[in-house]
Design a protein around this motif. Sequence first.
Motif, mmCIF file in Angstrom:
data_model
loop_
_atom_site.group_PDB
_atom_site.id
_atom_site.type_symbol
_atom_site.label_atom_id
_atom_site.label_comp_id
_atom_site.label_asym_id
_atom_site.label_seq_id
_atom_site.Cartn_x
_atom_site.Cartn_y
_atom_site.Cartn_z
ATOM 1 N N ALA A 18 39.143 -3.494 -30.810
ATOM 2 C CA ALA A 18 38.172 -4.585 -30.749
ATOM 3 C C ALA A 18 38.680 -5.714 -29.866
ATOM 4 C CB ALA A 18 37.882 -5.101 -32.155
ATOM 5 N N SER A 19 39.971 -6.034 -30.008
ATOM 6 C CA SER A 19 40.457 -7.147 -29.207
ATOM 7 C C SER A 19 40.610 -6.729 -27.749
ATOM 8 C CB SER A 19 41.763 -7.698 -29.784
ATOM 9 O OG SER A 19 42.830 -6.874 -29.438
ATOM 10 N N ALA A 20 40.957 -5.471 -27.523
ATOM 11 C CA ALA A 20 41.107 -5.020 -26.139
ATOM 12 C C ALA A 20 39.760 -4.944 -25.429
ATOM 13 C CB ALA A 20 41.789 -3.658 -26.103
ATOM 14 N N MET A 21 38.691 -4.634 -26.186
ATOM 15 C CA MET A 21 37.379 -4.446 -25.574
ATOM 16 C C MET A 21 36.510 -5.698 -25.675
ATOM 17 S SD MET A 21 37.124 -1.159 -24.593
ATOM 18 C CE MET A 21 36.133 0.208 -25.114
ATOM 19 N N HIS A 22 37.052 -6.759 -26.220
ATOM 20 C CA HIS A 22 36.324 -8.034 -26.349
ATOM 21 C C HIS A 22 35.053 -7.894 -27.173
ATOM 22 C CE1 HIS A 22 39.169 -9.256 -23.400
ATOM 23 N NE2 HIS A 22 38.730 -8.334 -22.578
ATOM 24 N N TYR A 23 35.088 -7.085 -28.246
ATOM 25 C CA TYR A 23 33.913 -6.947 -29.103
ATOM 26 C C TYR A 23 33.584 -8.237 -29.822
ATOM 27 C CZ TYR A 23 34.369 -1.932 -28.561
ATOM 28 O OH TYR A 23 34.453 -0.684 -28.054
ATOM 29 N N ILE B 129 19.563 -4.364 -22.834
ATOM 30 C CA ILE B 129 20.992 -4.434 -23.158
ATOM 31 C C ILE B 129 21.403 -5.890 -23.300
ATOM 32 C CG2 ILE B 129 23.308 -3.903 -22.332
ATOM 33 C CD1 ILE B 129 22.034 -1.528 -20.813
ATOM 34 N N LEU B 130 21.917 -6.230 -24.492
ATOM 35 C CA LEU B 130 22.347 -7.608 -24.737
ATOM 36 C C LEU B 130 23.802 -7.800 -24.328
ATOM 37 C CD1 LEU B 130 20.883 -8.068 -28.316
ATOM 38 C CD2 LEU B 130 19.875 -8.807 -26.161
ATOM 39 N N PHE B 131 24.543 -6.756 -24.512
ATOM 40 C CA PHE B 131 25.971 -6.848 -24.217
ATOM 41 C C PHE B 131 26.434 -5.455 -23.852
ATOM 42 C CE2 PHE B 131 30.405 -6.443 -25.416
ATOM 43 C CZ PHE B 131 30.979 -7.603 -24.930
ATOM 44 N N GLY B 132 27.249 -5.354 -22.826
ATOM 45 C CA GLY B 132 27.727 -4.035 -22.444
ATOM 46 C C GLY B 132 29.173 -4.082 -22.038
ATOM 47 N N ASN B 133 29.870 -3.021 -22.324
ATOM 48 C CA ASN B 133 31.269 -2.949 -21.963
ATOM 49 C C ASN B 133 31.625 -1.496 -21.737
ATOM 50 O OD1 ASN B 133 34.087 -2.703 -22.100
ATOM 51 N ND2 ASN B 133 34.233 -4.632 -23.201
ATOM 52 N N VAL B 134 32.020 -1.173 -20.540
ATOM 53 C CA VAL B 134 32.445 0.196 -20.254
ATOM 54 C C VAL B 134 33.869 0.138 -19.735
ATOM 55 C CG1 VAL B 134 31.988 2.321 -18.985
ATOM 56 C CG2 VAL B 134 30.095 0.834 -19.645
ATOM 57 N N GLU B 135 34.770 0.797 -20.456
ATOM 58 C CA GLU B 135 36.172 0.821 -20.062
ATOM 59 C C GLU B 135 36.503 2.199 -19.548
ATOM 60 O OE1 GLU B 135 38.995 -1.105 -20.378
ATOM 61 O OE2 GLU B 135 38.037 -2.938 -21.140
ATOM 62 N N ILE C 180 39.270 4.743 -19.545
ATOM 63 C CA ILE C 180 40.559 5.026 -20.160
ATOM 64 C C ILE C 180 41.045 6.367 -19.672
ATOM 65 C CG2 ILE C 180 41.716 5.470 -22.350
ATOM 66 C CD1 ILE C 180 39.519 3.326 -23.337
ATOM 67 N N GLN C 181 42.143 6.346 -18.923
ATOM 68 C CA GLN C 181 42.660 7.569 -18.315
ATOM 69 C C GLN C 181 41.549 8.285 -17.551
ATOM 70 O OE1 GLN C 181 46.121 8.967 -18.948
ATOM 71 N NE2 GLN C 181 46.246 6.774 -19.201
ATOM 72 N N GLY C 182 40.706 7.498 -16.885
ATOM 73 C CA GLY C 182 39.644 8.067 -16.063
ATOM 74 C C GLY C 182 38.389 8.454 -16.832
ATOM 75 N N VAL C 183 38.416 8.313 -18.150
ATOM 76 C CA VAL C 183 37.239 8.673 -18.939
ATOM 77 C C VAL C 183 36.510 7.390 -19.342
ATOM 78 C CG1 VAL C 183 36.404 9.784 -21.044
ATOM 79 C CG2 VAL C 183 38.401 10.704 -19.845
ATOM 80 N N PRO C 184 35.209 7.290 -19.028
ATOM 81 C CA PRO C 184 34.510 6.075 -19.425
ATOM 82 C C PRO C 184 34.269 6.043 -20.928
ATOM 83 C CG PRO C 184 33.033 7.545 -18.223
ATOM 84 C CD PRO C 184 34.359 8.209 -18.248
ATOM 85 N N VAL C 185 34.591 4.911 -21.540
ATOM 86 C CA VAL C 185 34.300 4.701 -22.956
ATOM 87 C C VAL C 185 33.469 3.435 -23.006
ATOM 88 C CG1 VAL C 185 35.287 4.165 -25.211
ATOM 89 C CG2 VAL C 185 36.441 5.795 -23.713
ATOM 90 N N GLY C 186 32.228 3.563 -23.484
ATOM 91 C CA GLY C 186 31.356 2.412 -23.389
ATOM 92 C C GLY C 186 30.741 2.003 -24.703
ATOM 93 N N ASN C 187 30.371 0.762 -24.770
ATOM 94 C CA ASN C 187 29.686 0.224 -25.929
ATOM 95 C C ASN C 187 28.599 -0.709 -25.440
ATOM 96 O OD1 ASN C 187 31.231 0.963 -28.523
ATOM 97 N ND2 ASN C 187 32.816 0.481 -27.014
ATOM 98 N N LEU C 188 27.403 -0.499 -25.928
ATOM 99 C CA LEU C 188 26.305 -1.367 -25.538
ATOM 100 C C LEU C 188 25.638 -1.896 -26.793
ATOM 101 C CD1 LEU C 188 24.601 0.990 -22.907
ATOM 102 C CD2 LEU C 188 26.283 -0.795 -22.442
ATOM 103 N N ILE C 189 25.235 -3.150 -26.728
ATOM 104 C CA ILE C 189 24.416 -3.693 -27.805
ATOM 105 C C ILE C 189 22.995 -3.725 -27.244
ATOM 106 C CG2 ILE C 189 23.947 -5.647 -29.313
ATOM 107 C CD1 ILE C 189 26.642 -4.464 -29.901
ATOM 108 N N VAL C 190 22.133 -2.995 -27.895
ATOM 109 C CA VAL C 190 20.795 -2.828 -27.350
ATOM 110 C C VAL C 190 19.750 -3.393 -28.317
ATOM 111 C CG1 VAL C 190 19.143 -1.149 -26.449
ATOM 112 C CG2 VAL C 190 21.585 -0.727 -26.205
ATOM 113 N N HIS C 191 18.819 -4.082 -27.743
ATOM 114 C CA HIS C 191 17.724 -4.646 -28.527
ATOM 115 C C HIS C 191 16.475 -3.786 -28.293
ATOM 116 C CE1 HIS C 191 14.740 -8.191 -29.084
ATOM 117 N NE2 HIS C 191 14.765 -7.414 -30.152
ATOM 118 N N PHE C 192 16.023 -3.084 -29.326
ATOM 119 C CA PHE C 192 14.843 -2.233 -29.211
ATOM 120 C C PHE C 192 13.625 -2.993 -29.713
ATOM 121 C CE2 PHE C 192 18.395 0.709 -29.957
ATOM 122 C CZ PHE C 192 18.254 1.585 -28.911
ATOM 123 N N THR C 193 12.565 -3.019 -28.917
ATOM 124 C CA THR C 193 11.305 -3.580 -29.410
ATOM 125 C C THR C 193 10.204 -2.528 -29.239
ATOM 126 O OG1 THR C 193 11.212 -4.689 -27.295
ATOM 127 C CG2 THR C 193 11.584 -6.085 -29.201
#
Lengths: 226, 359
Positions: B242-247, B297-303, B305-318
């Motif tokens: 969490a701290s590394a990905m700025h969640y 997308i409210l917030f997005g973060n794609v890291e 890691i060793q060439g593999v994308p690991v992503g997290n998105l906060i999405v607002h569905f309406t």
Amino acid sequence: MMELLNSLMPNVIELFPDMVKSLKETLIMVSVSGLVSAALGIPIGVTLVVTREGGILENKVVYTAVGKVINIFRSIPFVILLTAIIPITRFLVGTTIGIKGAMVPLIFGSTPAVSRQIESALLKVDPGVIEAAKSMGSSPLEIIFRVILIEGLPGIVYALTITTVSLIGFTAVAGTVGGGGLGDFAIRYGYQYFKTDVMIVTIIILLLLVNFVQTVGELLLKKLNH
Amino acid sequence: MILLQDVKKSYFSKNNTVHALKKVNLHIRRGEIFGIIGYSGAGKSTLIRCINLLERPTSGKVFVNGIELTSLSEKELRKSREKIGMIFQHFNLMNSRNVFKNVAYPLRGKGLSKDEIRDRVFSLLELVGLKDKAYSYPSQLSGGQKQRVAIARALANDPEVLLCDEATSALDPQTTQSILRLLKDINEKLNLTIVLISHQMEVVKEICNRIAVMENGEIVEEGNIVDIFSNPKANITREFIASAMHYDKIYEILDRDPFIRDLSKDDVVAKISFVGQNTGQAFISKISIEYRIHASILFGNVESIQGVPVGNLIVHFTGENEKIQRAIKYLEDSGIKVEVIKSDGVIEFSDAKRNRAIS
């Protein structure tokens, strides 16, 4: 010129040859006992550093024993030590007076001080550097000679400068009990015969001597510090 | 390459006993970069020092390169240590020696000629990019340069293993990156096994193939870095990620944004996490077309890691709630993790739930 000096400090001119002789004696006493106490104090200081808790050759028995002996000698005032070890002095050099007789107590008096000074200087060597040497496979002896003594050299120079200065003071004390040297000279003529000019000139000489030692020490230190 | 078997280390003092390591088992393979992460006091420093026996374990066995170090005599152990390099947080260079002499230190007394030592030192300095600083003193170098000298010195005896004890913790972020690149570089060039301990996830995620997470003298989690990032199990691992990905920023946004606070009844805010080739954005456009809902997308973060994308998105569905639910179902079926944070006007997370949600 000579007349002026004669009128300013008649006794100094009169006793000048004696004064030079005393200065020589002081220099001999300081350098010989300084060298001997450094030769003894550095190994003792190293022993204290490496045998203490967490040291590279941790050994509680040795550390406590050496530390106790040093403390005993350090707690005896030098004037008392001078007379207290007369039998030892006589046994070692066959006499208790003159510079020979003074040198033994001087060494006994300053070695413990040198040891503690060296100990505190070497304790300042970064333990991380010692750990790094260990990690590279250095043996304890290698660490002592290639790391602790080398990295601690500025500290050792500083410690020896301080002890040399205090040795000059000690020789004056030794002079009071017939040890020879400038202290003896100043006490005898300056104090007992009230020849104030002798006293003042002696003090100036001692002052210059101390300053000289301090300056040399600081120059060395400057050269060693990177 | 490195094997720790039931390694325990306790410190005894008059009044109490501290168990710095409680039965640690670890296997580090040849040629990998292995990271050990944990807060200070977790036992990482003790653990790394147990590998070259700077700290002797209270019990357990340590093998490096097939040799059981814990059974060796002091003399044999010193010989083995030459093949285990180590670098430190504070570099531990000798201030009275210049760079050349620091690097030459471990080479002396080994029967090498002056010229051989000279050549070796210069080739090591070339490797770390400090050839021109050979005659400088440590006090004239920057932190990064000092660490490079330390690396050259640690490599002098051609070690098989390099232990890095918080090697970048005293450096600024840019210098940290350059030192990590150098480590990665020598790992590949020399096929050197590297063990790295750190309290920063940013550091281990940068170069480690596998990591172990330590807490209270134990390894609580161990595995491939991508697996750990995409599917952490222990709470402490989640905290590190969490701290590394700025969640933490997610919650700032959720707490502050009035628009999100006043969601309409049907709206859903969810966190979607994906690993590997599934690019989240593509799915988002796909579901908005297919299920006719709005997904922003409210917030997005794609890291990477060793060439593999690991992503997290906060999405607002309406949109219609039923359609949203179907869209979420579709995402989950496609192997994407969906966690509903807020729906039906009710905030679903509380402080207690945050730890769970930020995974």
